[in-house]
Design a protein around this motif. Structure first.
Motif, PDB file in Angstrom:
ATOM      1  N   GLN A  28       0.813  -1.212   0.000  1.00  0.00           N
ATOM      2  CA  GLN A  28       0.000   0.000   0.000  1.00  0.00           C
ATOM      3  C   GLN A  28       0.852   1.270   0.000  1.00  0.00           C
ATOM      4  OE1 GLN A  28      -3.723   0.502   0.090  1.00  0.00           O
ATOM      5  NE2 GLN A  28      -3.103  -1.308  -1.076  1.00  0.00           N
ATOM      6  N   GLN A  41      -2.633  -1.294  -5.636  1.00  0.00           N
ATOM      7  CA  GLN A  41      -4.004  -1.773  -5.754  1.00  0.00           C
ATOM      8  C   GLN A  41      -4.736  -1.389  -4.464  1.00  0.00           C
ATOM      9  OE1 GLN A  41      -4.838  -3.666  -8.708  1.00  0.00           O
ATOM     10  NE2 GLN A  41      -2.816  -2.895  -9.275  1.00  0.00           N
ATOM     11  N   SER A  42      -5.973  -1.801  -4.342  1.00  0.00           N
ATOM     12  CA  SER A  42      -6.706  -1.532  -3.098  1.00  0.00           C
ATOM     13  C   SER A  42      -6.167  -2.447  -1.997  1.00  0.00           C
ATOM     14  CB  SER A  42      -8.203  -1.783  -3.295  1.00  0.00           C
ATOM     15  OG  SER A  42      -8.447  -3.174  -3.426  1.00  0.00           O
ATOM     16  N   GLU A  45      -7.489  -5.887  -2.426  1.00  0.00           N
ATOM     17  CA  GLU A  45      -6.783  -6.673  -3.445  1.00  0.00           C
ATOM     18  C   GLU A  45      -5.450  -7.189  -2.904  1.00  0.00           C
ATOM     19  OE1 GLU A  45      -8.049  -4.889  -7.729  1.00  0.00           O
ATOM     20  OE2 GLU A  45      -7.192  -3.444  -6.310  1.00  0.00           O
ATOM     21  N   ASP A  46      -4.767  -6.381  -2.100  1.00  0.00           N
ATOM     22  CA  ASP A  46      -3.498  -6.828  -1.518  1.00  0.00           C
ATOM     23  C   ASP A  46      -3.721  -7.942  -0.498  1.00  0.00           C
ATOM     24  OD1 ASP A  46      -1.965  -5.176  -3.107  1.00  0.00           O
ATOM     25  OD2 ASP A  46      -1.890  -3.560  -1.621  1.00  0.00           O
ATOM     26  N   ALA A  48      -6.153 -10.101  -0.697  1.00  0.00           N
ATOM     27  CA  ALA A  48      -6.462 -11.270  -1.531  1.00  0.00           C
ATOM     28  C   ALA A  48      -5.172 -11.847  -2.123  1.00  0.00           C
ATOM     29  CB  ALA A  48      -7.444 -10.892  -2.639  1.00  0.00           C
ATOM     30  N   LEU A  49      -4.261 -10.976  -2.537  1.00  0.00           N
ATOM     31  CA  LEU A  49      -2.966 -11.434  -3.057  1.00  0.00           C
ATOM     32  C   LEU A  49      -2.211 -12.193  -1.976  1.00  0.00           C
ATOM     33  CD1 LEU A  49      -0.726 -11.467  -5.220  1.00  0.00           C
ATOM     34  CD2 LEU A  49      -0.019  -9.210  -4.389  1.00  0.00           C
ATOM     35  N   ARG A  52      -3.566 -15.595  -1.671  1.00  0.00           N
ATOM     36  CA  ARG A  52      -3.174 -16.486  -2.784  1.00  0.00           C
ATOM     37  C   ARG A  52      -1.761 -17.042  -2.601  1.00  0.00           C
ATOM     38  NH1 ARG A  52      -6.062 -12.606  -5.597  1.00  0.00           N
ATOM     39  NH2 ARG A  52      -4.201 -11.599  -6.450  1.00  0.00           N
TER      40      ARG A  52
END
Length: 176
Positions: A28, A41-42, A45-46, A48-49, A52
């Motif tokens: 961020q 990214q938001s 999204e980070d 979620a990354l 993953r």
């Protein structure tokens, strides 16, 4: 799949769930996150990354991804992976450090450690890095380590990605 790596001052280890806040904060930070992938990214999204990393990368043993620690504190992110770029057939290193850790020589130490892992542990004759042409800090680090610049790839957003490569020296012919 993600072995622990150590250098003089750094310890690279697999991420733990407790690292999520530090990971998100790193990505961020505009000064750092702008150089990763498609840029900042938001926070969602980070997160979620980060998820993953566990559900895909570690679970499927895709490639090593590390939390980088200095004096026991999280200071960055690192990986070595098959390049996702269609124009590059090979492995590339990816790394980023917290703004608070800049200026201590840790970027050079980290890139050296990743490059050595690629050459020595993975047996790669070439280790690549794809770097935004405006990321002068990373370009300086990689050139200091002997990476040579290859192609310059224009991006759709008007920026340019540079390919840098570390090559193992070719041994002289036997009996020569």
């Amino acid at each position: 799949m993600t072995p622990e790596l150590r250098s003089e001052r750094l310890c690279l280890s697999a991420y733990a769930a407790a690292d999520e806040a530090d990971f998100v904060a790193l990505f961020q930070d505009e000064a750092v996150g702008r150089w990763f992938g498609d840029g900042v990214q938001s926070a969602a999204e980070d997160r979620a990354l980060f998820g993953r990393i566990f559900s895909l990368v570690y679970a499927e043993k895709r490639f090593p991804v590390w939390a980088v620690r200095y004096e026991g504190r999280y200071v960055g992110h690192a990986e070595i992976k098959p390049s996702p770029e269609s124009w590059l057939d090979g492995h590339e290193i990816v790394y980023g450090l917290t703004r608070e850790s800049w200026g201590l020589g840790l970027g050079t130490e980290l890139a050296r450690l990743l490059t050595a892992y690629g050459h020595e542990s993975l047996g790669l004759a070439e280790v690549h890095a794809t770097v935004d042409s405006e990321n002068t800090a990373s370009l300086s680090v990689l050139k200091r380590l002997g990476y040579t610049q290859g192609r310059a790839v224009p991006e759709a957003d008007g920026r340019t990605t540079l390919l840098l490569t570390s090559r193992l020296p070719v041994p002289p012919p036997a009996g020569g």
